[in-house]
Design an enzyme around this catalytic site. Structure first.
Site, PDB file in Angstrom:
ATOM      1  CG  HIS A  45       3.932 -83.577 -22.183  1.00 53.09           C
ATOM      2  ND1 HIS A  45       3.851 -82.239 -22.479  1.00 53.09           N
ATOM      3  CD2 HIS A  45       3.919 -84.213 -23.392  1.00 53.09           C
ATOM      4  CE1 HIS A  45       3.777 -82.101 -23.785  1.00 53.09           C
ATOM      5  NE2 HIS A  45       3.818 -83.276 -24.356  1.00 53.09           N
ATOM      6  CD  GLU A  49       3.497 -79.892 -19.863  1.00 45.80           C
ATOM      7  OE1 GLU A  49       4.247 -80.878 -20.012  1.00 45.80           O
ATOM      8  OE2 GLU A  49       3.437 -78.974 -20.695  1.00 45.80           O
TER       9      GLU A  49
HETATM   10  P1  PGA Z   1       5.008 -84.217 -30.881  1.00 48.00           P
HETATM   11  O1  PGA Z   1       4.429 -84.046 -29.405  1.00 48.00           O
HETATM   12  O2  PGA Z   1       4.348 -85.435 -31.408  1.00 48.00           O
HETATM   13  O3  PGA Z   1       4.585 -82.993 -31.617  1.00 48.00           O
HETATM   14  O4  PGA Z   1       6.467 -84.377 -30.735  1.00 48.00           O
HETATM   15  C1  PGA Z   1       4.270 -85.183 -28.617  1.00 48.00           C
HETATM   16  C2  PGA Z   1       3.675 -84.778 -27.300  1.00 48.00           C
HETATM   17  O5  PGA Z   1       3.884 -83.617 -26.892  1.00 48.00           O
HETATM   18  O6  PGA Z   1       3.002 -85.597 -26.662  1.00 48.00           O
END
Ligand code: PGA
Length: 261
Positions: free
Chosen positions: A138, A143
């Protein structure tokens, strides 16, 4: 896509900060798209350090955040409003009225989405969009299997993202299931997209984004259609790439003005 792989998080952060600083210095009224989560944390810390050293200023800069949870107000410690204040806004010279985040507590979420698109367009569009990538591919909270031409909208979090983000909440049942996010189409309108991905848990998604087909199964793969996307990876996030030699060849042969370090 421009793919840059570095051995350390410090080296990755330094390149990302150089790109942001270039936008801040070269434009009178830069418009930044900001991301939350763990990925950009080091970048924000580095930007604060650069600001304190007098190397950059956010004066005249406008920001738009990618997304927010539905139902968490700005004072909730897990809200992205709170996250941005504590990790960046409170420490630099950004004018608060120029920082835009989606209101996940709006009584009319669809109107909020339309208004956000309007605000981005009134600001003249986003010059540099900072992005992380989810382990499921995503970007923002877009999503898998959502529209690749979507504009700001309300989405249901996938079970994978819900599990991934549960670490920030006391109880996994507290993670909101609805979110409000810029669409993939909104992101693709930014002039320059800067994606960062760190850690082995991102390797599959990174590989799909860069080398896989353009598919709603991996929303980040839509960035292959974007005219200017830079991807910065650490070694573990890059470990599944099949065409790494090609990316390294390009890096070795860049002209000085095409390099960031
Ligand atoms: P994270 O999430 O930086 O906490 O790994 C990235 C995202 O979900 O876009």
């Amino acid at each position: 896509m421009e793919v840059i792989i570095r051995a350390t998080l410090d080296a990755c952060t330094s390149i990302a900060a150089t790109i942001v600083a270039k936008h801040l210095r070269e434009r009178k009224c830069p418009v930044l798209g900001l991301a939350t989560g763990s990925t950009p944390e080091r970048l924000y810390a580095e930007l604060i350090a650069m600001f304190r050293r007098g190397e950059i200023s956010f004066g005249g800069c406008t920001t738009f955040n990618l997304d927010e949870y539905v139902g968490l107000d700005a004072s909730h410690p897990q809200s992205y409003h709170y996250d941005m204040r504590t990790k960046l806004f409170d420490h630099v010279d950004l004018e608060p009225s120029r920082t835009h985040l989606l209101d996940g507590c709006s009584t009319d979420l669809r109107a909020e989405c339309r208004d956000y698109e309007q605000r981005i367009s009134t600001a003249g569009g986003i010059h540099l969009q900072i992005l992380g990538i989810g382990a499921n591919g995503h970007i923002g909270f877009n999503e898998p299997f959502g529209s690749l031409s979507s504009r700001t909208w309300v989405k249901i979090l996938s079970r994978r993202t819900l599990e991934d983000n549960a670490r920030y909440f006391q109880d996994r049942n507290d993670v909101p299931r609805q979110v409000i996010t810029m669409g993939v189409g909104t992101i693709l309108k930014a002039a320059h997209c800067l994606v960062m991905a760190f850690g082995r848990q991102k390797a599959e998604a990174v590989c799909q984004m860069i080398e896989g087909p353009v598919t709603a199964r991996c929303p980040a793969s839509a960035l292959q259609l974007h005219r200017r996307t830079t991807v910065i990876l650490d070694e573990p996030a890059a470990c599944l790439l099949q065409h790494r030699a090609d990316f390294e060849w390009i890096e070795r042969n860049k002209l000085p003005w095409q390099r960031y370090d």
